[in-house]
Design a protein around this motif. Structure first.
Motif, short mmCIF file in Angstrom:
data_model
loop_
_atom_site.label_atom_id
_atom_site.label_comp_id
_atom_site.label_asym_id
_atom_site.label_seq_id
_atom_site.Cartn_x
_atom_site.Cartn_y
_atom_site.Cartn_z
N ALA A 635 0.85 -1.19 0.00
CA ALA A 635 0.00 0.00 0.00
C ALA A 635 0.88 1.24 0.00
O ALA A 635 1.81 1.34 0.81
CB ALA A 635 -0.93 0.01 1.22
N ASN A 637 1.23 5.40 0.19
CA ASN A 637 0.56 6.63 0.65
C ASN A 637 1.54 7.79 0.52
O ASN A 637 2.48 7.91 1.31
CB ASN A 637 0.08 6.48 2.09
N THR A 665 -3.06 0.24 -3.71
CA THR A 665 -2.38 -1.01 -3.41
C THR A 665 -2.03 -1.78 -4.68
O THR A 665 -2.62 -1.56 -5.74
CB THR A 665 -3.27 -1.90 -2.52
N THR A 698 -0.62 -6.75 4.48
CA THR A 698 -0.45 -5.47 3.77
C THR A 698 0.72 -4.70 4.39
O THR A 698 0.75 -4.49 5.61
CB THR A 698 -1.72 -4.62 3.84
N THR A 699 1.67 -4.34 3.56
CA THR A 699 2.80 -3.51 3.99
C THR A 699 2.58 -2.11 3.42
O THR A 699 2.40 -1.95 2.22
CB THR A 699 4.12 -4.08 3.49
N THR A 700 2.63 -1.11 4.30
CA THR A 700 2.35 0.27 3.87
C THR A 700 3.64 1.08 3.84
O THR A 700 4.44 1.04 4.78
CB THR A 700 1.36 0.94 4.83
N SER A 702 4.87 5.02 3.32
CA SER A 702 4.41 6.40 3.29
C SER A 702 5.59 7.32 3.04
O SER A 702 6.71 7.06 3.50
CB SER A 702 3.73 6.79 4.61
#
Length: 1005
Positions: A635, A637, A665, A698-700, A702
């Motif tokens: 993901a 951001n 994603t 899920t790896t985010t 940012s």
């Protein structure tokens, strides 16, 4: 409404409210229209305040009147009514209700008797009608009858106006010979006969009963109980009384509660007053919003709700308890000029109902294009329900359905057309545009106690999801004038007949069982409540199956491959329990069912499947799972969005290829990857990253970009403040003019030119060059210098010394209530204005003095102006009137040529205010020797018009070509303030500034 219409309405409203104020305590216990008809039409001892006002009191040739009396009912009162020449139609002590026909000349005598609370016009009602039933097939009722369930063993009671034509319809075989009539009111439409027909079409085995609802609200309630006592397990009606409360269970609703508590299934038409979903609403609900003059604001700019389709009647109700309303609201209809055409203004004195009604179409009138106006005569703010029955309003909401069809356990029935239908409903059909919508907000328990004490507005009470269900209308019947039979009046008996079928199939079913069967299977599926169709269109066969009585079959489902089964794969039907591969479910109703499969880690489950179950057969289905590659989710951001818009994204190197995302994603195979943010011109990117993707997680990532700053800002201040008031502004590089203190941002670094706007009477500052530095705020100051006035012009000082002149010995010109007056006075001195000397003047109640015109012009304008009075001195020119305790006076002090003239206006109010209270006080002082004009203000309170918010303040010459204005329609006056206007050849006082001729904020509307 415009100013002229508002003024006309307020003038006429004041006359009507004075008439209402004069009512005696006995007259306040009588419908106001009855009192007005008695005295203006019958006795002729009082004139109508407004001759054009329309009343709808239906008197017989011998002046007899049908009334509903709310009272403590006993034999003594009934004998007294008869002794007064009246005839008692019915009386119900348990409902404190009497319906009687009385001589109108005896109405005040009867009202004066102890125990009588209110005498009203006989409450009107409406049948919810638009004019072998196709609804039978449409609801699949033949399927249920084919299984032997035709309503036998069930008594069904019908309430409507009458059963006229009953024998004719029985003769054709469309009704059986054995219909039990408890009470009839012959000579009406016979709509009850048409309703009985529909019940008989769908449930021919049911025993049919009828009782009239046409005996007043108490009589209606009494017959509901009578049908229950006769053994009816299903009761249906299609009648709604105008006065039924939207906010509390009244006598009819309480009767419905009594029978439903005893287990009776009660169905009632939701009414035909339209729904907002179809843009066909005649309903307005909302909190009363006061415009400051006691009128409700339907929108921020409108006191009136325009009638777009003519209603049968207009009703107003508000959130007070029945029989205990002390907040007095009134209902009016006005034409486009503000003239009052009709009204309902009964007195609510603490033991009255919160109700007003105006008959329109039912009285042969057409009010299309007129406006409904709601006035708060006295009391507190309440939640309103305004109903234009069968009409359409410009400002409309949902919430049309009310009264007993919204009782908690009743079924309120909406309508859907079955006209010429030969197949079953599919669930895609639209609810009729005239079918009334919900929801229904209720504020009081049946005993009158508040559900949410202290909150009687739109956040209070409780909300009932009404209507409940939808059924067929516009069907054929054999009853005269009911082919087709349209409206919710036709829909309700369809629903009642289906309920009778279900009870004959399962006599032990509870009310909860029947409600669940009808609502959970309604179309479209899954059944979801809407404010116009309830839970949807009910279907007889599906409801029967939901009771566990209908046709059934079985279902077996297998799952492959074996590895998925070992990992936990299972299935269910219609959201039920999870089952293993190969399991069989029995007792499923014939028809469509949905098979779903369970999520299993590492496997992709099959899609849902729809299977058809056939009676006495076993249907089969299979589901195949697919093994999945171990993947994770990345993901991304990125902020701010401007950087994303400029092309920012995050990338991973996967198998030698770059996978980039700007947001959202993306699925990535599990593993560790090198990542980086892309370069974007004008932005500084975040640093590189190492990212680990974990299977099924899920790896985010940012990251925040920083914009490279290349611009600066500028603020310019102008001095002095008087020059700013006079119109001083600035601009940059020839751009738009800006006000003092405004900050321009995003300016390119480098040199820019600030210039200043010329202002009459002031020397303009020279242009200035300012250097803008990136990411820095620069400031510039421009100073205007006041110029001396030319001879013959005037200088205005807005901060002159305040010294109120005593007016206790002045000559009174005008006192309380005076409006549009101008009084001549002889000055006894010579006063010069714009070079012309005057020895006399005219003083107007409208807040000004003219040396040449005897004017009471109330339409103030900007100065100078040829439309304004000439040779004018205006300290507060507006539509003023002398309030209680006020006066306009004048006096002369000293001797010529050193005399001064003082004119004082005390306790002035605006004509548009609703009372005679007023506090504004101001005066002018004319100095003969110097020619100076002084205006000073002791009090500037005037409600909406305080501080001169609607006034013109200034002077002008005898031609209307030269003048000096301080304000126009702007709140610029303060208590303790003084203004001086000094001729140009006189010495200038301190704190002086000049105003441009004609400066202001626009003409007064």
């Amino acid at each position: 409404m415009n100013k002229a219409a508002l003024k006309t309405f307020q003038t006429q409203l004041r006359l009507l409210q004075e008439e209402k104020d004069a009512l005696t305590p006995v007259q306040k216990k009588i419908n106001a229209a009855i009192v007005r008809t008695l005295h203006a039409t019958v006795l002729k001892d009082r004139k109508k305040s407004l001759p054009q006002l329309e009343d709808d009191i239906a008197l017989s040739a011998d002046n007899m009147l049908l009334v509903d009396i709310k009272a403590d009912v006993d034999d003594g009162l009934l004998r007294f009514i008869e002794a007064c020449g009246g005839t008692v139609v019915n009386a119900y002590p348990q409902y404190q209700a009497i319906r009687a026909r009385i001589p109108i000349t005896q109405v005040e005598t009867i009202a004066a008797r102890a125990g009588v609370r209110f005498i009203d016009k006989a409450q009107g009602y409406i049948l919810h009608k638009q004019n072998a039933s196709e609804g039978d097939v449409a609801h699949k009722a033949p399927t249920v009858r084919g299984l032997g369930y035709n309503g036998s063993g069930v008594k069904v009671g019908v309430l409507s106006d009458s059963v006229d034509h009953l024998a004719d319809v029985q003769a054709t075989g469309d009704l059986p010979a054995n219909v039990t009539v408890l009470q009839d009111d012959p000579g009406n439409s016979g709509e009850g006969t048409a309703m009985l027909e529909i019940v008989y079409d769908l449930a021919p085995g049911a025993a049919l009963y009828f009782a009239t609802a046409d005996m007043g609200m108490a009589g209606f309630a009494n017959n509901i109980i009578a049908l229950k006592d006769a053994g009816c397990k299903v009761i249906v009606d299609d009648v709604g009384y105008f006065a039924e409360s939207p906010f509390q269970d009244d006598v009819i609703s309480q009767a419905v509660n009594t029978v439903t508590d005893a287990g009776v299934l009660y169905f009632s038409s939701a009414a035909n007053d339209g729904n907002l979903h179809s843009s066909h609403s005649g309903t307005y609900e909302g909190d009363f919003t006061d415009d400051g003059q006691g009128l409700h604001l339907f929108s921020p700019t409108s006191n009136g709700d325009k009638i777009l389709q003519n209603p049968g009647a207009i009703t107003l109700q508000w959130s007070d308890p029945l029989g205990a309303s002390s907040n007095d609201y009134d209902l009016y209809v006005m034409d486009s000029s503000g003239g009052i055409i009709a009204k309902s203004d009964n007195a609510q004195t603490g033991d009255s109902d919160p109700y007003e009604q105006i008959n329109v179409g039912y009285a042969g009138k057409n009010y299309v294009g007129y406006y409904v106006v709601v006035v708060k005569y006295s009391g507190s703010t309440r939640f309103l329900h305004l109903g234009a029955i069968r009409g359409v309003l410009n400002y409309a909401t949902d919430g049309a359905t009310k009264g007993h069809s919204t009782a908690d356990k009743a079924f309120g029935v909406a309508a859907v057309s079955a006209s010429n239908k030969t197949a079953a409903f599919a669930g895609t059909e639209s609810v009729e545009s005239y079918s009334s919508d919900g929801p229904r907000r209720v504020f009081y328990n049946p005993d009158g106690s508040a559900i949410t004490p202290g909150d009687l507005l739109h956040t209070g009470g409780t909300v009932r999801q009404k209507p409940d269900i939808t059924a067929a209308d516009c069907v054929k019947t054999a009853t005269p004038d009911f082919n087709p039979f349209c409206g919710t009046s036709a829909a309700a008996p369809h629903a009642a007949a289906i309920a009778a079928q279900l009870l004959s199939a399962k006599p032990g079913a509870t009310m909860a069982d029947i409600r669940s069967a009808l609502t959970t299977t309604a179309l479209p599926t899954p059944a979801t409540w809407t404010d116009y169709g309830g839970k949807g269109i009910i279907m007889a066969d599906a409801a029967l199956n939901a009771l566990g009585v209908g046709q059934t079959g079985s279902l077996t489902v297998t799952i492959q491959p074996a590895g998925a089964v070992s990992a936990g794969a299972q299935w269910n039907v219609d959201g039920g329990a999870w089952r293993a591969s190969g399991a069989t479910v029995t007792g499923l109703s014939a028809g469509s069912h949905v098979v779903a499969f369970k999520e299993v880690a590492g496997w992709t489950k099959p899609a849902n499947q729809t299977v058809t179950v056939v009676t006495n057969q076993t249907a089969t289905a299979s589901g195949v799972y697919a093994a999945v590659v171990l993947n994770g989710i990345l993901a991304v951001n990125i902020t701010p969005t401007a950087a994303v818009d400029a092309g920012a994204s995050f990338c991973l190197s996967v198998g030698g290829n770059s996978v980039c995302k700007s947001s959202g994603t993306v699925t990535i195979a599990a593993g560790t990857y090198n990542g980086w943010f892309t370069d974007v011109t004008g932005w500084t990117k975040p640093g590189d990253r190492t990212v680990t993707i974990t299977a099924d997680q899920t790896t985010t990532v940012s990251g925040t970009y920083s914009q490279v700053v290349t611009t600066g800002s500028l603020t310019v201040n102008l001095l002095p403040s008087q020059a700013v008031i006079a119109g001083g502004q600035w601009r940059l590089d020839g751009g738009a003019w800006r006000d003092s203190g405004f900050t321009l941002e995003g300016l390119a670094a480098g040199a820019h030119t600030v210039s200043f706007k010329p202002v009459s009477g002031w020397t303009t500052p020279g242009d200035q060059t300012v250097n803008i530095v990136a990411n820095t705020l620069a400031t510039v100051t421009g100073t205007y210098v006041a110029q001396a006035a030319a001879k013959g012009d005037y200088v205005l000082n807005a901060q002159a010394p305040y010294a109120w002149e005593d007016d206790s010995d002045a000559t009174i010109l005008s006192q309380v209530g005076d409006d549009s007056k101008a009084y001549p006075i002889q000055l006894g001195l010579g006063f010069t204005l714009y070079g012309q000397k005057y020895a006399s003047a005219y003083v107007s109640t409208k807040g000004f003095l003219s040396f040449t015109e005897q004017s009471s012009n109330s339409n103030n304008v900007q100065l100078p102006n040829s439309l304004a009075p000439k040779a004018l001195v205006a300290p507060w020119w507006d539509d003023l009137i002398v309030a209680t305790g006020g006066a306009v006076s004048w006096k002369r002090v000293g001797t010529s040529p050193n005399a001064k003239l003082i004119v004082t206006w005390r306790k002035m109010r605006h004509f548009g205010s609703s009372t005679f209270a007023g506090d504004a006080a101001f005066q002018i002082v004319l100095y003969e020797n110097s020619g100076v004009i002084k205006m000073q203000y002791q009090n500037t309170d005037m409600a909406t018009w305080s501080q001169g918010a609607g006034a013109t303040v200034g002077i002008q010459d005898a031609d209307g070509t030269r003048g000096l204005q301080y304000g126009c329609n702007a709140a610029v006056l303060n208590a303790g303030q003084a203004l001086t206007f000094t001729p140009g050849n006189a010495p200038l006082p301190g704190n002086v500034f000049l105003l441009l001729q004609g400066e202001g904020t626009g003409p007064h509307q």
